[in-house]
Motif scaffolding. Structure first.
Motif, PDB file in Angstrom:
ATOM      1  N   GLN A   1     -51.803  90.427  97.691  1.00 13.83           N
ATOM      2  CA  GLN A   1     -52.544  91.968  96.846  1.00 13.83           C
ATOM      3  C   GLN A   1     -51.823  92.573  98.366  1.00 13.83           C
ATOM      4  O   GLN A   1     -52.596  93.614  98.900  1.00 13.83           O
ATOM      5  CB  GLN A   1     -54.042  92.098  96.702  1.00 13.83           C
ATOM      6  CG  GLN A   1     -53.798  91.136  95.210  1.00 13.83           C
ATOM      7  CD  GLN A   1     -54.179  91.531  93.837  1.00 13.83           C
ATOM      8  OE1 GLN A   1     -53.325  92.567  93.887  1.00 13.83           O
ATOM      9  NE2 GLN A   1     -55.654  90.856  93.884  1.00 13.83           N
ATOM     10  N   ILE A   2     -50.708  92.419  98.669  1.00 11.23           N
ATOM     11  CA  ILE A   2     -50.396  93.572 100.025  1.00 11.23           C
ATOM     12  C   ILE A   2     -49.374  94.386  99.328  1.00 11.23           C
ATOM     13  O   ILE A   2     -48.460  93.408  98.846  1.00 11.23           O
ATOM     14  CB  ILE A   2     -50.561  92.494 101.522  1.00 11.23           C
ATOM     15  CG1 ILE A   2     -49.781  91.872 101.512  1.00 11.23           C
ATOM     16  CG2 ILE A   2     -51.985  92.430 101.993  1.00 11.23           C
ATOM     17  CD1 ILE A   2     -49.245  91.328 102.950  1.00 11.23           C
TER      18      ILE A   2
ATOM     19  N   GLU B   1     -58.854 105.887  96.009  1.00 11.69           N
ATOM     20  CA  GLU B   1     -57.270 105.400  96.172  1.00 11.69           C
ATOM     21  C   GLU B   1     -58.607 104.496  97.260  1.00 11.69           C
ATOM     22  O   GLU B   1     -58.850 105.277  97.338  1.00 11.69           O
ATOM     23  CB  GLU B   1     -57.392 106.769  97.252  1.00 11.69           C
ATOM     24  CG  GLU B   1     -55.231 106.320  97.357  1.00 11.69           C
ATOM     25  CD  GLU B   1     -55.454 106.935  99.012  1.00 11.69           C
ATOM     26  OE1 GLU B   1     -55.621 107.912  98.330  1.00 11.69           O
ATOM     27  OE2 GLU B   1     -54.890 106.822  99.829  1.00 11.69           O
ATOM     28  N   ASP B   2     -58.202 102.932  96.884  1.00 12.09           N
ATOM     29  CA  ASP B   2     -58.361 101.719  96.999  1.00 12.09           C
ATOM     30  C   ASP B   2     -59.802 102.297  97.328  1.00 12.09           C
ATOM     31  O   ASP B   2     -60.604 102.161  98.393  1.00 12.09           O
ATOM     32  CB  ASP B   2     -57.414 102.068  98.830  1.00 12.09           C
ATOM     33  CG  ASP B   2     -58.490 100.311  99.263  1.00 12.09           C
ATOM     34  OD1 ASP B   2     -58.395  99.134  98.522  1.00 12.09           O
ATOM     35  OD2 ASP B   2     -57.863 100.020 100.556  1.00 12.09           O
TER      36      ASP B   2
ATOM     37  N   ASP C   1     -61.880 104.876  97.773  1.00 11.29           N
ATOM     38  CA  ASP C   1     -62.180 106.019  98.668  1.00 11.29           C
ATOM     39  C   ASP C   1     -62.169 106.934  97.956  1.00 11.29           C
ATOM     40  O   ASP C   1     -61.216 107.091  97.118  1.00 11.29           O
ATOM     41  CB  ASP C   1     -61.722 106.364  99.670  1.00 11.29           C
ATOM     42  CG  ASP C   1     -61.729 105.056 100.568  1.00 11.29           C
ATOM     43  OD1 ASP C   1     -62.971 104.586 100.861  1.00 11.29           O
ATOM     44  OD2 ASP C   1     -61.294 105.409 101.702  1.00 11.29           O
TER      45      ASP C   1
ATOM     46  N   ILE D   1     -61.598 110.676  96.968  1.00 11.41           N
ATOM     47  CA  ILE D   1     -60.645 111.890  96.952  1.00 11.41           C
ATOM     48  C   ILE D   1     -61.074 113.217  96.629  1.00 11.41           C
ATOM     49  O   ILE D   1     -60.474 113.459  95.316  1.00 11.41           O
ATOM     50  CB  ILE D   1     -59.382 111.611  97.070  1.00 11.41           C
ATOM     51  CG1 ILE D   1     -59.450 110.450  97.882  1.00 11.41           C
ATOM     52  CG2 ILE D   1     -59.103 112.518  98.084  1.00 11.41           C
ATOM     53  CD1 ILE D   1     -58.868 109.592  99.507  1.00 11.41           C
TER      54      ILE D   1
ATOM     55  N   ILE E   1     -50.179 111.857  99.558  1.00 12.60           N
ATOM     56  CA  ILE E   1     -49.851 110.564  98.524  1.00 12.60           C
ATOM     57  C   ILE E   1     -50.007 109.714  98.934  1.00 12.60           C
ATOM     58  O   ILE E   1     -48.626 109.397  99.883  1.00 12.60           O
ATOM     59  CB  ILE E   1     -49.156 111.456  97.242  1.00 12.60           C
ATOM     60  CG1 ILE E   1     -49.485 112.853  97.168  1.00 12.60           C
ATOM     61  CG2 ILE E   1     -48.898 110.359  96.852  1.00 12.60           C
ATOM     62  CD1 ILE E   1     -48.559 113.186  96.478  1.00 12.60           C
ATOM     63  N   PRO E   2     -50.224 108.679  98.506  1.00 12.76           N
ATOM     64  CA  PRO E   2     -50.293 107.307  98.849  1.00 12.76           C
ATOM     65  C   PRO E   2     -49.369 106.105  98.408  1.00 12.76           C
ATOM     66  O   PRO E   2     -48.505 106.979  97.375  1.00 12.76           O
ATOM     67  CB  PRO E   2     -51.865 106.414  98.186  1.00 12.76           C
ATOM     68  CG  PRO E   2     -51.560 107.569  97.018  1.00 12.76           C
ATOM     69  CD  PRO E   2     -51.363 108.599  97.670  1.00 12.76           C
ATOM     70  N   PRO E   3     -48.475 105.389  99.495  1.00 14.66           N
ATOM     71  CA  PRO E   3     -47.469 104.922  98.329  1.00 14.66           C
ATOM     72  C   PRO E   3     -47.337 103.888  97.280  1.00 14.66           C
ATOM     73  O   PRO E   3     -46.706 103.866  96.659  1.00 14.66           O
ATOM     74  CB  PRO E   3     -46.108 104.401  99.796  1.00 14.66           C
ATOM     75  CG  PRO E   3     -48.155 104.188 101.121  1.00 14.66           C
ATOM     76  CD  PRO E   3     -49.174 105.312 100.590  1.00 14.66           C
ATOM     77  N   ASN E   4     -48.399 103.751  97.692  1.00 18.33           N
ATOM     78  CA  ASN E   4     -49.087 102.293  96.037  1.00 18.33           C
ATOM     79  C   ASN E   4     -50.059 103.198  95.200  1.00 18.33           C
ATOM     80  O   ASN E   4     -51.140 103.223  95.091  1.00 18.33           O
ATOM     81  CB  ASN E   4     -50.303 101.193  96.429  1.00 18.33           C
ATOM     82  CG  ASN E   4     -50.473 101.537  98.748  1.00 18.33           C
ATOM     83  OD1 ASN E   4     -50.464 102.826  98.796  1.00 18.33           O
ATOM     84  ND2 ASN E   4     -50.630 100.086  98.832  1.00 18.33           N
TER      85      ASN E   4
ATOM     86  N   LYS F   1     -53.279 101.447  93.338  1.00 17.72           N
ATOM     87  CA  LYS F   1     -54.904 102.212  94.175  1.00 17.72           C
ATOM     88  C   LYS F   1     -55.312 102.896  93.948  1.00 17.72           C
ATOM     89  O   LYS F   1     -56.954 103.319  94.274  1.00 17.72           O
ATOM     90  CB  LYS F   1     -54.361 102.101  95.661  1.00 17.72           C
ATOM     91  CG  LYS F   1     -53.756 100.721  96.107  1.00 17.72           C
ATOM     92  CD  LYS F   1     -54.563 100.172  97.542  1.00 17.72           C
ATOM     93  CE  LYS F   1     -53.892  98.321  97.599  1.00 17.72           C
ATOM     94  NZ  LYS F   1     -54.297  97.859  99.563  1.00 17.72           N
TER      95      LYS F   1
END
Lengths: 387, 387
Positions: free
Chosen positions: A120-121, A178-179, A181, A183, A195-198, A201
C-alpha cells in the motif's frame, strides 16, 4: 450571485454520472479502466499470472493479451465528449523473438505493482524504472508497459499505486481528509494546499462553495488567494500552474463529482489556454484509456476569451500578436470535435485566429493590480458571462 | 539520534547571525539589502522622489544613483560563504539620451511599488510588466529595473511586494502562521503545504524537529511524506522540486534562522545536484545584492554523494555515465571558491569527475521502493555520514 446559485442548484439536481459508454449503445466495443482498490489489483495480477502458469504447464508457453493504445485504436465520442480507446488488442507472446523482451518487462512490472499494492505504498514512474534498470534499459520502456498494464488489468494508473508528481494547489471553501488529516482550505494562508499525488488518499470532501474556479496560472491564483476572493464569492480555487498534471485532473474531477459544483475556467486568451481547458475536459490522447477518470465534464469558459479583448478594452499594447505557430495551432483546433461541437467556443476561437491577437490573464493588470479580483471576475460572474 | 541531537544543540547554542559583512572589516565597501517593512519602503521611495523634485526645482534636472549589478561588481566572500555586490554605482540621468528611457522606467517602477506597498498587496513580475507594456516594451526591461530599484532602496525584492511564483512544499514537524492562519505541517497529508510566495506573511515558526531535510526532488519528497518519515526522525522536510525558487530559499532560511536547526541536503549525485546546494547556500549571481536574505549558511551534504555509489553498492546499471557537458560543469565547479573551501566537498566532486559516473536519488529504489526512507537515510543519520 443569484444566477450562480441557480447554476449550482441545477448542477446538484442533475444526474451527474449519466455519461457512461455503456449507456450509449455504440457500434464499437470500448476499453475503459476503472479505479480499483489495491486488493482488487492484487487479485487481477494473481489471476493473470495463474493463467500464465497454467498455460506454461499445459505446454503452450505464455503471453499477455494487451489492448492496443495506438492512435488508430482511439476515438473521440461526441456524446460523452471524451477520447476513448476501442477494443483492439493483441497477444504479447513470450515465445516470439519480436515480443520476448516486452513480455519479460510486462511480467516484471506486474510483479512490482503486486508488491506496491500489497505494501500500500505509492511510487513515481522514475522509481519504478530504477528498480530494474538492467531489464528496462530506459524509462520510456517501463512507462509504456505501465500504461499497457493499466489497460490489461482494466484499472487506472493511480490504482497501480504509480503516481505522477504534483504541481497543483488549491485554496478556498473546501474541507477534505488526506491520509487521515483534516484539511481546511480556507485556512491555508495565501500559498494554498499542495494537491497530493495520490488521489486515493483524498476523501470526505465538503464545501459551501457555489462554484469551482479553475485557473491556468500561478500568478492569477496568487492574486485571488491573497485577496481571499473565496470569501466574497464562495468558491474553491485550483490551479495546476500551467499544463494540467494527472494529480490536479483527478482532484478537479473528484471535486466536481463529489460536490456537484459548476466549474469555471480562467485561462489565457490563446490556443494554449484553450488546449489546457480541453485536456481537463476531454483528456489527452496518450491516456485515452483512462479518460473517464481523468476528465471533468462541462467546464464553462469564463475568460479570458478573445471577445473580452474588445469588450474590456484591453489596451493594444497588452495584446500580443500571435506567432505563425500559434495561428497554425488555432486553425488546427478549429477542426477538432471538441471545439466544433460548441458554436460559441468555435466562434471565439475563430475570432482569435482572425484577429491574430492573444492576451494573457495578466493583461488585465493594465487596469490595476486588483482589476482581476475586484472588477473582471465579479462582473463576469454577475453577468453570467460564461460559455 | 544522539549525534543529531548534539548537532542540533550546538546549532541552537551557536550565535547564528555572526556572519555579517560589517563584522569582517574587508577592504571593499559592499552593497547589501535588507528586509524592510512596507512603510519603510514607502518612505524610501518618497525620499527618492523628493530629492528628484528638489533637484529639478534647483535647475539640475534629475537622476537616480543606481548600484551596478554587473559581474565585475560581484565578489565571493569566503568568510561569509556568499556572493555579494561591491559598492560601485552610477548616476542614471534623465537628461541624457542614453539613459532617458531607463530613468523613465525606473520612475514608473518606483511609482508602482509605492502603490503596492501602500495597498499591502503582492504581485508577480509579470503583473508589474503588464501595468505599462507601452513603456516597458518587454518584461526583461521591467525585471532589470526592479532589481535596480531593490539595490537603490537597499531592500529585498520581497520588500517591494513583488514575488516569484511558488513551487516549494513543506511537510513535517513545523507549525507556523501564514496570513493569520495556523498551519500544522504534520497534518498536511502526503501532499504537504505549498510554500507561500510572500515570506512576509509567514511567522511564529515552532518546531520540535531535530533537523531540516532539504530534498532536491519531488519523488524523494513524496516517498518521505508518504512514509511519514518525520514521525520516526523528528524533522521538517522541504523541497523546491528542482531548481530552487526564491520563495523556497526564503522559507528555508527563515526556518534555519528562527528554529536554529541543522539542514541536511539530499540531492542527486551529479554536478546539477551540487549546483542546487550551492544556490541554497551561496546564492545565485544575478541576485547577489540580496545574498544575505536568500542564502542558508552551513547546509550539510548528506547524500547522494559520489562516494555513496560504491559504499552503498549502487548497481552498475543504476549509475549513469556523465555527459561531456556534465563533466565540463563538474570541472568548472572544482574551480569555484564554494567547493574549494571545503576539502571534503572538493574530494567528492573530484571523485565524481574522475569516475565520470552520476546517479539520481531514485537509484536507491533498486534496493526496494522504501530503501531511501527505511535504510539509507536512517543509516546516514545514525552514522553522522554528512560533510
Amino acid at each position: 450571485m443569484a444566477t450562480i446559485r441557480a447554476l449550482c442548484r441545477a448542477e446538484q439536481e442533475a444526474k451527474v454520472e449519466p455519461r457512461s459508454l455503456a449507456d450509449l449503445n455504440l457500434p464499437h466495443a470500448f476499453k475503459e479502466v476503472a479505479d480499483l482498490s489495491s486488493n482488487s489489483v492484487v487479485t487481477e495480477i494473481e489471476k493473470c499470472i495463474l493463467a500464465a502458469a497454467k498455460s506454461i504447464l499445459a505446454g503452450h508457453g505464455f503471453g499477455f493479451n494487451v489492448p492496443s493504445r495506438s492512435s488508430a485504436n482511439q476515438i473521440y465520442v461526441p456524446e460523452i465528449d471524451r477520447i476513448v480507446l476501442k477494443d483492439k488488442s493483441s497477444v504479447r507472446e513470450f515465445a516470439n523473438s519480436s515480443s520476448v523482451r516486452k513480455t519479460a518487462i510486462t511480467t516484471r512490472v506486474l510483479q512490482l505493482i503486486h508488491q506496491l499494492c500489497i505494501k500500500q505504498i505509492h511510487v513515481t514512474k522514475r522509481d519504478l524504472f530504477y528498480t530494474d534498470v538492467k531489464l528496462f534499459q530506459d524509462q520510456g520502456q517501463s512507462d509504456a508497459v505501465l500504461d499497457d498494464v493499466s489497460c490489461m488489468l482494466g484499472c487506472t494508473r493511480s490504482s497501480l499505486n504509480v503516481v505522477a508528481s504534483e504541481k497543483g494547489v488549491v485554496v478556498g471553501r473546501l474541507i477534505f481528509t488526506e491520509d487521515g488529516d483534516r484539511i481546511d482550505c480556507t485556512k491555508m494562508g495565501v500559498g494554498g494546499k499542495a494537491i497530493p499525488p495520490n488521489i486515493d488518499k483524498v476523501g470526505d470532501m465538503e464545501s459551501d462553495a457555489l462554484f469551482i474556479l479553475l485557473v491556468e496560472k500561478d500568478a492569477a491564483f496568487m492574486r485571488l488567494a491573497e485577496d481571499r476572493f473565496y470569501n466574497r464569492f464562495p468558491c474553491v480555487i485550483v490551479t495546476a500552474k500551467g499544463q494540467p498534471d494527472v494529480a490536479t485532473r483527478l482532484f478537479l474531477r473528484k471535486m466536481k463529482m463529489d460536490l456537484k459544483l459548476p466549474v469555471f475556467g480562467l485561462v489565457d486568451s490563446d490556443p494554449y489556454g484553450l488546449k489546457i481547458l480541453s485536456v481537463y475536459m476531454s483528456g489527452s490522447k496518450n491516456m485515452s484509456y483512462d479518460s473517464y477518470n481523468l476528465t471533468t465534464p462541462d467546464i464553462k469558459w469564463l475568460g479570458v476569451r478573445p471577445s473580452d479583448l474588445n469588450k474590456y478594452k484591453i489596451p493594444e499594447q497588452c495584446r500580443l500578436p500571435m506567432t505563425d505557430q500559434d495561428i497554425k495551432t488555432g486553425k488546427d483546433m478549429l477542426e477538432e470535435d471538441f471545439i466544433k461541437k460548441d458554436p460559441k467556443w468555435y466562434a471565439e476561437l475563430e475570432l482569435m485566429v482572425k484577429t491574430k491577437e492573444k492576451a494573457e490573464i495578466q493583461a488585465l493588470s493594465s487596469f490595476g493590480f486588483q482589476y482581476l479580483s475586484e472588477v473582471y471576475l465579479p462582473m463576469k460572474l454577475q453577468e453570467k458571462d460564461w460559455i
